[in-house]
Design an enzyme around this catalytic site. Structure first.
Site, PDB file in Angstrom:
ATOM      1  N   GLU A   9      37.104 -13.279 -36.480  1.00 28.40           N
ATOM      2  CA  GLU A   9      37.967 -14.248 -37.172  1.00 28.40           C
ATOM      3  C   GLU A   9      37.372 -14.702 -38.498  1.00 28.40           C
ATOM      4  OE1 GLU A   9      35.868 -14.930 -34.854  1.00 28.40           O
ATOM      5  OE2 GLU A   9      35.144 -16.989 -34.909  1.00 28.40           O
TER       6      GLU A   9
ATOM      7  N   CYS B  12      32.055 -15.249 -29.219  1.00 34.85           N
ATOM      8  CA  CYS B  12      30.776 -15.958 -29.285  1.00 34.85           C
ATOM      9  C   CYS B  12      30.631 -16.942 -28.119  1.00 34.85           C
ATOM     10  CB  CYS B  12      30.630 -16.630 -30.651  1.00 34.85           C
ATOM     11  SG  CYS B  12      28.938 -17.101 -31.024  1.00 34.85           S
TER      12      CYS B  12
ATOM     13  N   HIS C  51      32.003 -12.374 -34.649  1.00 37.70           N
ATOM     14  CA  HIS C  51      33.121 -13.240 -35.050  1.00 37.70           C
ATOM     15  C   HIS C  51      34.136 -12.509 -35.930  1.00 37.70           C
ATOM     16  CE1 HIS C  51      31.634 -17.238 -33.794  1.00 37.70           C
ATOM     17  NE2 HIS C  51      30.435 -16.744 -34.004  1.00 37.70           N
TER      18      HIS C  51
END
Lengths: 80, 231
Positions: free
Chosen positions: B205, B86, B203
């Protein structure tokens, strides 16, 4: 010395914000707006009086930080 | 695995990615402040998501010129894997480690939702935990994710397998409806020429376990960990 820097999107790079502004202008009843391109304006006060040195410094500032030359053009005006 | 997460003022996914890295590797990453000028020896550098420096001037523009970035660029050029997520992707383009730029979303709105991605190249350090053409569900959360590059750059990326992920429909179809932000060729993530730097807007994660609503992001961190353990 005062420098005035205009940063504009390169031709061919889409400008959705400019398009939204054009639409809003037409909603307000303004006619004849063919295209709007949004950019940035930056003023910098510089010490010294040598315009040539100032211009070289400003050019480097634009290339290294102020503009992203992948998508933007810049122009520099300098008031001695 | 020794990994470093770079923390900028305004980073907000630094701890999320630290949790993901620790879950896969068992080792807590080092958190490195942007004002430092040296990096410890490490196997992976992560530039996390967030809004570094409030997105002033352009997203990632200030962070890309932070003191630590000289060390990051030097390590990347020497072959250390670098992952930008990002805002990290935006910083990588601003720092010149990846080509192109991330512009305001075509629809002008901040978008925060899950999207589908197709794995376009699974022969990379980052994506080899996925199958070829696998469709994964990963969240996006950005205002400036509209990938742009000039046509020569775009052709080079396409011709050399440097598009890692593309936005797609649930069935893997690549079309305009599946493109959330106007990115050219539905590009969601790209690699550098040598394949050791990946930047992506989504994302991974944020989806590493079922408790978080999904685990499609986990394979990326597992793959990076396994790589280092083999080396």
């Amino acid at each position: 010395m005062k420098a005035r820097i205009h940063i504009t999107l390169k031709k061919g790079v889409l400008d959705p914000q400019g398009k939204a502004i054009a639409k809003a202008l037409s909603h307000l009843g303004f006619v004849g707006v063919e295209e709007v391109r949004q950019g940035k304006y930056i003023e910098i006060d510089l010490a010294g009086s040598d315009t040539q040195t100032a211009r070289a410094g400003l050019d480097a500032m634009c290339a290294q930080l102020l503009a992203n030359t992948v998508i933007e053009n810049y122009s520099i005006e300098l008031d001695a | 695995m020794n990994s470093c997460v770079i923390v900028f003022p305004g980073s907000n996914c630094d701890r999320d990615v630290a949790v993901a890295l620790e879950a896969s590797s068992g080792t807590r990453p080092r958190m490195i402040w942007h004002g430092d000028s040296e990096l410890p020896a490490c196997d992976l550098i992560v530039l996390p998501g967030g809004f570094s420096h409030g997105d002033y001037l352009r997203s990632g523009a200030m962070a890309a010129r932070a003191p630590i970035m000289r060390a990051v660029v030097a390590k990347a050029k020497a072959g250390t894997p670098v992952l930008g997520l990002c805002n990290g992707f935006q910083i990588l383009t601003e720092a010149g480690l990846l080509p192109g730029a991330l512009m305001r979303n075509a629809g002008l709105k901040f978008i925060c939702r899950d999207v589908f991605l197709r794995v376009e190249n699974n022969y990379t350090l980052f994506t080899r935990g996925y199958g070829p053409g696998q469709v994964v569900r990963i969240p996006i959360s950005h205002h400036d994710g509209n990938y742009f590059a000039d046509s020569a750059t775009l052709n080079r990326l396409e011709d050399t397998g440097r598009v890692a992920f593309r936005y797609c429909a649930a069935d893997g179809l690549i079309n305009a409806d599946a493109n959330p932000n106007g990115s050219l060729n539905n590009i969601a993530g790209i690699l550098n020429e040598t394949g050791n730097v990946l930047g992506m807007m989504p994302h991974p994660e944020r989806l590493i376990s079922h408790e978080l609503g999904g685990s499609d992001g986990r394979a990326m961190f597992d793959a990076l960990t396994a790589l280092v353990q083999c080396a």
